[in-house]
Design an enzyme around this catalytic site. Structure first.
Site, PDB file in Angstrom:
ATOM      1  N   ASP A 205       0.645  42.708 -28.372  1.00  0.00           N
ATOM      2  CA  ASP A 205       1.778  43.359 -29.031  1.00  0.00           C
ATOM      3  C   ASP A 205       2.811  42.348 -29.530  1.00  0.00           C
ATOM      4  O   ASP A 205       3.557  42.616 -30.462  1.00  0.00           O
ATOM      5  CB  ASP A 205       2.435  44.350 -28.049  1.00  0.00           C
ATOM      6  CG  ASP A 205       3.692  44.987 -28.620  1.00  0.00           C
ATOM      7  OD1 ASP A 205       3.570  45.689 -29.643  1.00  0.00           O
ATOM      8  OD2 ASP A 205       4.788  44.779 -28.066  1.00  0.00           O
ATOM      9  N   LEU A 286       9.709  48.956 -30.325  1.00  0.00           N
ATOM     10  CA  LEU A 286      10.128  48.957 -31.736  1.00  0.00           C
ATOM     11  C   LEU A 286       9.603  47.767 -32.531  1.00  0.00           C
ATOM     12  O   LEU A 286       9.959  47.596 -33.691  1.00  0.00           O
ATOM     13  CB  LEU A 286      11.669  48.976 -31.820  1.00  0.00           C
ATOM     14  CG  LEU A 286      12.336  50.266 -31.308  1.00  0.00           C
ATOM     15  CD1 LEU A 286      13.834  50.088 -31.255  1.00  0.00           C
ATOM     16  CD2 LEU A 286      11.976  51.448 -32.190  1.00  0.00           C
ATOM     17  N   ARG A 287       8.747  46.945 -31.879  1.00  0.00           N
ATOM     18  CA  ARG A 287       8.221  45.773 -32.603  1.00  0.00           C
ATOM     19  C   ARG A 287       7.445  46.189 -33.843  1.00  0.00           C
ATOM     20  O   ARG A 287       7.533  45.541 -34.880  1.00  0.00           O
ATOM     21  CB  ARG A 287       7.324  44.939 -31.696  1.00  0.00           C
ATOM     22  CG  ARG A 287       8.072  44.007 -30.781  1.00  0.00           C
ATOM     23  CD  ARG A 287       7.203  42.848 -30.301  1.00  0.00           C
ATOM     24  NE  ARG A 287       7.908  42.111 -29.267  1.00  0.00           N
ATOM     25  CZ  ARG A 287       7.698  42.242 -27.967  1.00  0.00           C
ATOM     26  NH1 ARG A 287       6.789  43.089 -27.548  1.00  0.00           N
ATOM     27  NH2 ARG A 287       8.376  41.534 -27.090  1.00  0.00           N
ATOM     28  N   GLY A 288       6.667  47.260 -33.739  1.00  0.00           N
ATOM     29  CA  GLY A 288       5.874  47.729 -34.882  1.00  0.00           C
ATOM     30  C   GLY A 288       6.749  48.080 -36.069  1.00  0.00           C
ATOM     31  O   GLY A 288       6.458  47.704 -37.212  1.00  0.00           O
TER      32      GLY A 288
END
Length: 348
Positions: A205, A286-288
């Site tokens: 991720d 919230l990385r995506g």
């Protein structure tokens, strides 16, 4: 007596690489905006992963660094400057600079933490009061590309250090109460073969993008790749000359995109749709969302556009999200079908 010419070893031209568009695009976007967070490239053996990564590094324009500085410090950007150079700037001392090729650093599988992070000479520090630092690979990779082949076989502890440095842009080494901190802003590129195991979902991720490459099946395309490689091996300099114009065009396009990136905007409604897609796909954290926004802007800049549109998002979103859907370490990474289905529903 033969005199060996002082020529650098020729690198296969990036624009001569046939196919593998997903990997090439991911690398270009990370070069335009290193804050995307690097790219994990998974694919079969012998598909040109290492060749492509070295080719993108060779393509990039030279960077200006402070002469004789072990961290490739920038002469004016504080975020890319070591503490000693900051001190010189503060004292208005004269600083000489030079231009070097973008650093391309390989991290070997057997590397230790000291080799990666650097070491402090404790004895010298205690006896002579001198803080002596032997830089590691993170220092050498500052403002360049750090490549880890077979990253899925690397010790998890080292992967954590790598990803932390890539995310923060800094490396801190502490020994016996003595601390050294230096900039470590680099594009992290990992590659591996799925047959040898995947990274844990938590580590995966942390990579901004995930590119999949497969062995080319089309016979005519395979022949073209073999001929291109044979031509380069027989006479690399004439091959470099043949692709000189294409290389220059791509280099100029990347430089233009880097300069234009801060002027690209993305409409609020599109940001909401990106977050809606992430929500439907049950992407943790919230990385995506952040990476997809960044990658879409980088792609728009690459297309010399001022504003992100739906096409830009569709081009990058699978690269940004497919590796974030795997919750169980035993699951396989989605090929992109699940992401595409939701994207087509939301961005119709």
């Amino acid at each position: 007596m033969n005199i060996i010419q002082n020529k650098t070893r020729p690198i296969f031209p990036f624009t001569a690489i046939v196919g593998q568009e997903e990997m090439k695009l991911a690398l270009i976007l990370n070069v335009i905006d290193p804050k995307i967070g690097g790219v994990m490239i998974m694919g079969d053996r012998g598909t040109g992963k290492s060749t492509t990564i070295r080719a993108i590094a060779d393509l990039l324009p030279e960077i200006e660094v402070v002469s004789e500085d072990m961290f490739n410090s920038h002469v004016s950007d504080y975020d890319l400057m070591s503490d000693s150079i900051k001190q010189k700037v503060a004292n208005s001392l004269n600083i000489s600079t030079e231009f070097i090729k973008v650093p391309m650093i390989d991290l070997p599988l057997g590397a230790t933490e000291d080799r990666l992070c650097g070491t402090i000479d404790i004895e010298k520090a205690l006896n002579e009061g001198i803080k002596t630092f032997e830089p590691g690979l993170l220092a050498k990779a500052n403002r360049g590309i750090l490549y880890v082949d077979e990253v899925n076989l690397l010790d998890d502890h080292l992967v954590d250090i790598l990803l932390d440095s890539a995310a923060s842009g800094w490396n801190t080494v502490e020994r016996e109460g003595i601390s050294v901190r230096h900039p470590a802003r680099f594009v992290l590129v990992g590659s591996g073969n799925p047959e040898e195991g995947e990274l844990r979902p938590q580590l995966l991720d942390r990579f901004g993008m995930h590119a999949e490459i497969r062995t080319v099946k089309d016979p005519s395309l395979r022949v073209k790749i073999v001929e291109q490689r044979t031509k380069f091996d027989q006479d690399p300099y004439s091959c470099l000359e043949e692709f000189q114009n294409e290389q220059k065009k791509l280099k100029d396009r990347i430089i233009l995109a880097q300069q234009h990136l801060n002027h690209v905007t993305i409409d609020y409604d599109l940001k909401v749709k990106i977050s809606r897609i992430c929500g439907i796909l049950d992407v943790d954290g919230l990385r995506g969302d952040i990476v997809t926004n960044r990658a879409a802007k980088a792609f728009a800049a690459y297309q010399n556009k001022d504003e992100v549109d739906v096409i830009d998002i569709k081009q990058v979103i699978t690269l940004c999200l497919r590796h974030r859907l795997r919750k169980d370490p035993l699951d396989t990474i989605d090929s992109g079908a699940k992401v595409s289905q939701v994207v087509n529903e939301v961005l119709c």
